[in-house]
Design a protein around this motif. Structure first.
Motif, PDB file in Angstrom:
ATOM      1  N   HIS A  27       0.821  -1.210   0.000  1.00  0.00           N
ATOM      2  CA  HIS A  27       0.000   0.000   0.000  1.00  0.00           C
ATOM      3  C   HIS A  27       0.858   1.264   0.000  1.00  0.00           C
ATOM      4  O   HIS A  27       0.342   2.354  -0.213  1.00  0.00           O
ATOM      5  CB  HIS A  27      -0.969  -0.008   1.188  1.00  0.00           C
ATOM      6  CG  HIS A  27      -1.934  -1.145   1.123  1.00  0.00           C
ATOM      7  ND1 HIS A  27      -2.896  -1.264   0.140  1.00  0.00           N
ATOM      8  CD2 HIS A  27      -2.066  -2.252   1.891  1.00  0.00           C
ATOM      9  CE1 HIS A  27      -3.587  -2.373   0.317  1.00  0.00           C
ATOM     10  NE2 HIS A  27      -3.096  -2.990   1.375  1.00  0.00           N
ATOM     11  N   GLN A  28       2.150   1.114   0.209  1.00  0.00           N
ATOM     12  CA  GLN A  28       3.073   2.245   0.166  1.00  0.00           C
ATOM     13  C   GLN A  28       3.614   2.488  -1.244  1.00  0.00           C
ATOM     14  O   GLN A  28       4.276   3.495  -1.486  1.00  0.00           O
ATOM     15  CB  GLN A  28       4.244   2.004   1.116  1.00  0.00           C
ATOM     16  CG  GLN A  28       3.819   1.882   2.556  1.00  0.00           C
ATOM     17  CD  GLN A  28       4.999   1.553   3.440  1.00  0.00           C
ATOM     18  OE1 GLN A  28       6.114   1.999   3.197  1.00  0.00           O
ATOM     19  NE2 GLN A  28       4.762   0.780   4.481  1.00  0.00           N
ATOM     20  N   LEU A  29       3.356   1.584  -2.169  1.00  0.00           N
ATOM     21  CA  LEU A  29       3.883   1.694  -3.528  1.00  0.00           C
ATOM     22  C   LEU A  29       2.955   2.535  -4.397  1.00  0.00           C
ATOM     23  O   LEU A  29       1.739   2.423  -4.304  1.00  0.00           O
ATOM     24  CB  LEU A  29       4.063   0.300  -4.130  1.00  0.00           C
ATOM     25  CG  LEU A  29       4.950  -0.648  -3.317  1.00  0.00           C
ATOM     26  CD1 LEU A  29       4.976  -2.027  -3.947  1.00  0.00           C
ATOM     27  CD2 LEU A  29       6.360  -0.092  -3.200  1.00  0.00           C
ATOM     28  N   ASP A  30       3.542   3.378  -5.235  1.00  0.00           N
ATOM     29  CA  ASP A  30       2.763   4.280  -6.087  1.00  0.00           C
ATOM     30  C   ASP A  30       2.441   3.694  -7.457  1.00  0.00           C
ATOM     31  O   ASP A  30       2.069   4.425  -8.366  1.00  0.00           O
ATOM     32  CB  ASP A  30       3.518   5.596  -6.291  1.00  0.00           C
ATOM     33  CG  ASP A  30       3.442   6.493  -5.088  1.00  0.00           C
ATOM     34  OD1 ASP A  30       2.490   6.349  -4.292  1.00  0.00           O
ATOM     35  OD2 ASP A  30       4.337   7.339  -4.940  1.00  0.00           O
ATOM     36  N   PHE A  31       2.625   2.412  -7.638  1.00  0.00           N
ATOM     37  CA  PHE A  31       2.295   1.763  -8.895  1.00  0.00           C
ATOM     38  C   PHE A  31       1.527   0.484  -8.586  1.00  0.00           C
ATOM     39  O   PHE A  31       1.537   0.023  -7.446  1.00  0.00           O
ATOM     40  CB  PHE A  31       3.560   1.483  -9.724  1.00  0.00           C
ATOM     41  CG  PHE A  31       4.693   0.926  -8.921  1.00  0.00           C
ATOM     42  CD1 PHE A  31       4.807  -0.427  -8.698  1.00  0.00           C
ATOM     43  CD2 PHE A  31       5.646   1.776  -8.368  1.00  0.00           C
ATOM     44  CE1 PHE A  31       5.846  -0.936  -7.951  1.00  0.00           C
ATOM     45  CE2 PHE A  31       6.688   1.272  -7.614  1.00  0.00           C
ATOM     46  CZ  PHE A  31       6.788  -0.094  -7.409  1.00  0.00           C
ATOM     47  N   ASN A  45      -2.922  -3.421  -3.987  1.00  0.00           N
ATOM     48  CA  ASN A  45      -3.070  -2.020  -3.586  1.00  0.00           C
ATOM     49  C   ASN A  45      -4.145  -1.350  -4.443  1.00  0.00           C
ATOM     50  O   ASN A  45      -4.669  -1.935  -5.392  1.00  0.00           O
ATOM     51  CB  ASN A  45      -1.726  -1.285  -3.606  1.00  0.00           C
ATOM     52  CG  ASN A  45      -1.132  -1.110  -4.991  1.00  0.00           C
ATOM     53  OD1 ASN A  45      -1.749  -1.403  -6.014  1.00  0.00           O
ATOM     54  ND2 ASN A  45       0.102  -0.630  -5.027  1.00  0.00           N
ATOM     55  N   SER A  46      -4.465  -0.108  -4.092  1.00  0.00           N
ATOM     56  CA  SER A  46      -5.557   0.586  -4.786  1.00  0.00           C
ATOM     57  C   SER A  46      -5.249   0.828  -6.255  1.00  0.00           C
ATOM     58  O   SER A  46      -6.150   0.805  -7.094  1.00  0.00           O
ATOM     59  CB  SER A  46      -5.874   1.910  -4.087  1.00  0.00           C
ATOM     60  OG  SER A  46      -4.741   2.747  -4.102  1.00  0.00           O
ATOM     61  N   ARG A  47      -3.981   1.025  -6.588  1.00  0.00           N
ATOM     62  CA  ARG A  47      -3.611   1.232  -7.999  1.00  0.00           C
ATOM     63  C   ARG A  47      -3.895  -0.031  -8.815  1.00  0.00           C
ATOM     64  O   ARG A  47      -4.358   0.049  -9.934  1.00  0.00           O
ATOM     65  CB  ARG A  47      -2.134   1.619  -8.109  1.00  0.00           C
ATOM     66  CG  ARG A  47      -1.764   2.873  -7.350  1.00  0.00           C
ATOM     67  CD  ARG A  47      -1.961   4.092  -8.146  1.00  0.00           C
ATOM     68  NE  ARG A  47      -1.202   3.982  -9.382  1.00  0.00           N
ATOM     69  CZ  ARG A  47      -0.969   4.978 -10.192  1.00  0.00           C
ATOM     70  NH1 ARG A  47      -1.406   6.153  -9.901  1.00  0.00           N
ATOM     71  NH2 ARG A  47      -0.295   4.807 -11.299  1.00  0.00           N
ATOM     72  N   TRP A  48      -3.609  -1.212  -8.240  1.00  0.00           N
ATOM     73  CA  TRP A  48      -3.897  -2.457  -8.952  1.00  0.00           C
ATOM     74  C   TRP A  48      -5.405  -2.648  -9.078  1.00  0.00           C
ATOM     75  O   TRP A  48      -5.915  -2.997 -10.126  1.00  0.00           O
ATOM     76  CB  TRP A  48      -3.278  -3.656  -8.242  1.00  0.00           C
ATOM     77  CG  TRP A  48      -3.466  -4.903  -9.052  1.00  0.00           C
ATOM     78  CD1 TRP A  48      -4.606  -5.629  -9.195  1.00  0.00           C
ATOM     79  CD2 TRP A  48      -2.512  -5.517  -9.889  1.00  0.00           C
ATOM     80  NE1 TRP A  48      -4.409  -6.666 -10.055  1.00  0.00           N
ATOM     81  CE2 TRP A  48      -3.129  -6.621 -10.495  1.00  0.00           C
ATOM     82  CE3 TRP A  48      -1.172  -5.251 -10.174  1.00  0.00           C
ATOM     83  CZ2 TRP A  48      -2.451  -7.469 -11.376  1.00  0.00           C
ATOM     84  CZ3 TRP A  48      -0.513  -6.102 -11.058  1.00  0.00           C
ATOM     85  CH2 TRP A  48      -1.152  -7.186 -11.642  1.00  0.00           C
ATOM     86  N   LYS A 126       2.769  -2.322 -14.880  1.00  0.00           N
ATOM     87  CA  LYS A 126       2.829  -0.954 -15.412  1.00  0.00           C
ATOM     88  C   LYS A 126       1.878  -0.915 -16.606  1.00  0.00           C
ATOM     89  O   LYS A 126       2.035  -1.698 -17.543  1.00  0.00           O
ATOM     90  CB  LYS A 126       4.233  -0.588 -15.848  1.00  0.00           C
ATOM     91  CG  LYS A 126       4.336   0.822 -16.400  1.00  0.00           C
ATOM     92  CD  LYS A 126       5.733   1.146 -16.857  1.00  0.00           C
ATOM     93  CE  LYS A 126       5.737   2.524 -17.475  1.00  0.00           C
ATOM     94  NZ  LYS A 126       7.001   2.811 -18.121  1.00  0.00           N
TER      95      LYS A 126
END
Length: 130
Positions: A27-31, A45-48, A126
């Motif tokens: 959850h700390q990752l921005d991707f 995480n929310s991005r995924w 990505k």
């Protein structure tokens, strides 16, 4: 249920106390990032979650086939099996993810084995737009 258990992973005390604390770092990752074991997601995480528009709560125990497009599923499974056997993989390769809006979404992905929990790996993606 999803992993031959009587309770959903997100409601399982064992999952919450033993595994979840070890994998919360994503959850700390921005991707887009997820932790998987075998052919199942344990957390994303929310991005995924935004790639497939699936709530994060549904990820624990979710099979790869729900997120990986059929055109790429065999390739992803093969890569996971090779990684589990200790074989080196290309650092990045291209696949298609399922997309509710477009049917499929091209992505570059990478797998990295994790020390904890044993047998788990970090799955990074990505995508150009999601």
């Amino acid at each position: 249920s999803k992993l031959d258990c009587n309770v959903e992973c997100c409601e399982c005390r064992y999952y919450q106390e033993i595994y979840l604390p070890r994998i919360q770092f994503i959850h700390q990752l921005d991707f887009p990032a997820a932790v998987c074991k075998g052919l199942f997601f344990w957390v994303a995480n929310s991005r995924w979650a935004s790639i497939n528009r699936i709530p994060q709560r549904e990820f624990p125990g979710m099979g790869m086939e729900r997120l990986i497009h059929p055109n790429s599923l065999e390739r992803v499974i093969s890569a996971i099996r090779k990684m589990e056997l200790g074989e080196s993989l290309p650092m990045v390769f291209n696949i298609f993810l399922k997309s509710k809006t477009r049917g499929k979404q091209e992505a570059s992905i990478s797998f990295f084995p994790l020390n904890e929990p044993p047998g788990a790996f970090l799955f990074l993606a990505k995508v150009e737009e999601f």
